[in-house]
Design a protein around this motif. Structure first.
Motif, PDB file in Angstrom:
ATOM      1  N   GLU A 189       0.831  -1.209   0.000  1.00 49.97           N
ATOM      2  CA  GLU A 189       0.000   0.000   0.000  1.00 49.97           C
ATOM      3  C   GLU A 189       0.863   1.255   0.000  1.00 49.97           C
ATOM      4  OE1 GLU A 189      -2.510  -0.511   3.362  1.00 49.97           O
ATOM      5  OE2 GLU A 189      -4.095  -1.548   2.241  1.00 49.97           O
ATOM      6  N   LYS A 190       1.960   1.234   0.762  1.00 48.44           N
ATOM      7  CA  LYS A 190       2.870   2.389   0.769  1.00 48.44           C
ATOM      8  C   LYS A 190       3.540   2.561  -0.583  1.00 48.44           C
ATOM      9  CE  LYS A 190       3.878   2.373   5.742  1.00 48.44           C
ATOM     10  NZ  LYS A 190       4.929   2.195   6.770  1.00 48.44           N
TER      11      LYS A 190
ATOM     12  N   ALA B   3       2.327   1.637  -3.438  1.00 49.27           N
ATOM     13  CA  ALA B   3       1.321   2.090  -4.395  1.00 49.27           C
ATOM     14  C   ALA B   3       1.094   3.593  -4.307  1.00 49.27           C
ATOM     15  CB  ALA B   3       0.011   1.335  -4.162  1.00 49.27           C
ATOM     16  N   ASN B   4       1.179   4.125  -3.109  1.00 47.27           N
ATOM     17  CA  ASN B   4       0.980   5.565  -2.929  1.00 47.27           C
ATOM     18  C   ASN B   4       2.198   6.384  -3.351  1.00 47.27           C
ATOM     19  OD1 ASN B   4      -1.609   5.155  -1.882  1.00 47.27           O
ATOM     20  ND2 ASN B   4      -0.809   4.891   0.204  1.00 47.27           N
ATOM     21  N   ALA B   5       3.362   5.734  -3.406  1.00 46.12           N
ATOM     22  CA  ALA B   5       4.596   6.473  -3.656  1.00 46.12           C
ATOM     23  C   ALA B   5       4.963   6.557  -5.133  1.00 46.12           C
ATOM     24  CB  ALA B   5       5.755   5.835  -2.889  1.00 46.12           C
TER      25      ALA B   5
ATOM     26  N   GLU C 142       0.652   5.618 -11.342  1.00 45.96           N
ATOM     27  CA  GLU C 142      -0.544   4.774 -11.380  1.00 45.96           C
ATOM     28  C   GLU C 142      -0.273   3.423 -12.034  1.00 45.96           C
ATOM     29  OE1 GLU C 142      -3.718   6.820 -13.245  1.00 45.96           O
ATOM     30  OE2 GLU C 142      -3.836   8.407 -11.714  1.00 45.96           O
TER      31      GLU C 142
ATOM     32  N   ALA D 280       1.383   1.384  -9.526  1.00 47.03           N
ATOM     33  CA  ALA D 280       0.494   1.142  -8.390  1.00 47.03           C
ATOM     34  C   ALA D 280      -0.505   0.031  -8.671  1.00 47.03           C
ATOM     35  CB  ALA D 280      -0.245   2.430  -8.030  1.00 47.03           C
TER      36      ALA D 280
ATOM     37  N   ASN E 177      -1.562  -2.870  -6.004  1.00 45.10           N
ATOM     38  CA  ASN E 177      -2.956  -2.981  -5.556  1.00 45.10           C
ATOM     39  C   ASN E 177      -3.538  -4.359  -5.865  1.00 45.10           C
ATOM     40  OD1 ASN E 177      -3.129  -0.343  -4.506  1.00 45.10           O
ATOM     41  ND2 ASN E 177      -3.586   0.504  -6.527  1.00 45.10           N
TER      42      ASN E 177
END
Length: 570
Positions: free
Chosen positions: A162-163, A165-167, A170, A173, A177
């Protein structure tokens, strides 16, 4: 060094078998890639005569292919474990080998994580190595049924992804995900086994959204649902259907009947047609298993079944009536599934022009005719269920449903005739549709509630009336076009050019590559037959006698015999 573990793993799995669940093919790919890497890096484990073990250390970590070497070792062990997991359903002894290969995969993942702690590796690769290690550890603890340890490992993996994916962007990510979505059901299952009852509802919702279970959790979740229903089934002893109460003594049937309402609710809540289709198939499969369990109790000889008949009322036995009830559920579910497929095809027919522009295969009325044929066959089977022959309300209800589906079947047969410009046949079928629809409306009366779920015949009547007018207009226009095209100057009778020099007609084929100049090959023509001669006079010819010209044979006696011996001849 930068090394995208998740990207490499996902691409390798999708391109080499895991798109179709073929773990053996993926394991072979990992072995071949390991061989190529060792040869390229000159990192061979001895030769064919002697094995020399080598380990990748931080000192030789000058190329990220050394990290890929360890990753492929872990993937090969993991894919072998998943292959054994598929085979362990029929061969339980393979479960021990499965656990051994998972431990081997975890060992390689630990080595990969240790090497990625080096200063030569960037932070992103370190986090991915930790997440990969946590994922394989969670799978091993999951198989050992160590729920708390497995949940901690999966949570760690989920947090890291999750970290990440946020960093990042897309596109990157999406991979992270996807892994989070894969392990979320495992976390819920572990939580349920630890004691969190609310996790069961979340698992059920995940199952409904996906239209079934797949992956590592598939068998576990299905077993959990069956176990939960089995506890509820202990209190279930009978079922009521059409005014008759029947005892239910078979556990498999109890479990199926308890889950029937949940499965039907899931079908109603399905988000798309594909999910709904999978849920229908799952429900039909469970129903078939329940029917088979009841059929095994119907195997006793005819005498025993005759004793179970209630001669005073003419009713069938309880077990036979339960079999009829389950068969009714199966046939009704099959009808609903085919009706759902028919609705989706009707929507495709409405969007036919758009589909043609996109170059896709368009839906045809013939596809719908086949579905309605199957539905009508299922309705015939419903009327023949044992124990319901004397139920007039049931027979009347099935008769009305049959008329509804016959009307729709005739409608789409007419549509197929319209496509080939058979106007008369289509018009007759439209009249038949109206006849069936009016019969349904006149006979509905007290059966309005049972016909609510069926397609509305009033909408069909409105559509047929509109189609009739458009059909008549199309027939008139088609007749006018035919008269115009049959002018003498454009008629082509199929004769070659050599036979129609005296008449003028427009023939576009004369300027094409297939010009009809003469008949070829030429036709057969009659010719005179070769005469046959028979010698009939030979049978009436009398030959002259020749006895006087034939030399008489000399008489032979003893003297002649003696002369013959000594060689003297006269």
């Amino acid at each position: 060094m930068s090394f995208s573990i998740q990207n490499i793993v996902k691409e390798s799995q999708q391109q080499h078998g895991l798109r179709h669940g073929d773990f053996q093919r993926y394991r072979g790919y990992c072995s071949r890639r390991l061989r190529r890497l060792r040869k390229t890096l000159n990192f061979k484990m001895g030769n064919r005569h002697k094995f020399t073990g080598k380990k990748v250390t931080e000192e030789i970590l000058s190329d990220n292919r050394y990290l890929l070497l360890i990753l492929m070792d872990a993937e090969r062990a993991w894919s072998y474990a998943m292959q054994l997991k598929q085979e362990a359903n029929t061969e339980p002894r393979k479960r021990f080998h499965l656990l051994s290969r998972l431990r081997k995969a975890v060992k390689h993942a630990e080595e990969l994580e240790r090497l990625c702690e080096s200063n030569r590796v960037d932070a992103k690769t370190k986090l991915e190595a930790q997440a990969y290690m946590a994922y394989l550890t969670g799978m091993l603890r999951f198989e050992h049924q160590e729920w708390k340890a497995a949940m901690e490992a999966f949570n760690k993996c989920k947090t890291i992804y999750e970290k990440l994916a946020n960093a990042f962007t897309e596109e990157q990510a999406v991979l992270y995900n996807q892994r989070v979505e894969e392990i979320s059901p495992n976390i819920r299952y572990c939580a349920y086994n630890i004691g969190d009852q609310s996790a069961m509802n979340e698992l059920m919702q995940m199952r409904l959204r996906s239209g079934g279970t797949e992956g590592l959790l598939a068998e576990k979740l299905e077993a959990l649902i069956t176990q939960t229903r089995a506890k509820q089934a202990a209190t279930m002893s009978e079922v009521e259907w059409r005014g008759r109460t029947v005892p239910v003594k078979i556990d498999k049937v109890r479990i199926f009947l308890l889950g029937l309402a949940d499965n039907e609710a899931a079908i109603v809540q399905a988000e798309n047609e594909e999910t709904k289709e999978r849920l229908f198939e799952s429900l039909l499969s469970e129903c078939r298993d329940a029917i088979q369990a009841v059929r095994e109790d119907l195997k006793p000889d005819q005498k025993q079944r005759e004793h179970s008949l209630e001669n005073d009322s003419g009713k069938v036995s309880n077990i036979q009536y339960l079999h009829s009830y389950l068969t009714y559920i199966k046939l009704s579910t099959a009808i609903r599934r085919n009706e759902s497929m028919a609705k989706s095809l009707q929507k495709a027919l409405l969007q036919q022009q758009r589909s043609e522009e996109d170059g896709k295969r368009t839906a045809r009325p013939q596809d719908l005719i086949r579905l309605y044929d199957i539905i009508l066959q299922n309705l015939v089977e419903l009327t023949q269920l044992p124990g319901l022959e004397e139920d007039k309300n049931f027979q009347k209800e099935i008769g009305l449903k049959t008329l509804v589906y016959k009307a729709y079947r005739c409608f789409f047969i007419a549509q197929s005739y319209v496509l080939v410009k058979k106007w008369s046949e289509a018009l007759v079928l439209y009249e038949r549709v109206l006849k069936y629809a009016r019969q349904v409306q006149s006979g509905a009366g007290a059966y309005t509630n049972s016909l609510k779920e069926l397609p509305d015949v009033q909408d069909l009547i409105t559509q047929v009336n509109a189609e009739k007018y458009s059909l008549q207009a199309a027939a008139i226009l088609d007749a006018n076009d035919t008269q115009e095209t049959e002018s003498p100057s454009q008629v082509k009778d199929g004769k070659p050019l050599s036979e129609r020099f005296e008449t003028f007609c427009l023939d576009p084929s004369l300027v094409s590559k297939q010009v009809s100049l003469v008949h070829f090959p030429p036709g057969f023509q009659p010719i005179p037959c070769k005469p046959l001669f028979f010698d009939l006079a030979l049978n009436h010819v009398a030959f002259p006698p020749l006895e006087d010209k034939v030399e008489q044979k000399a008489k032979s006696g003893l003297t002649g015999y003696i002369k013959g011996i000594f060689g003297f001849k006269s």
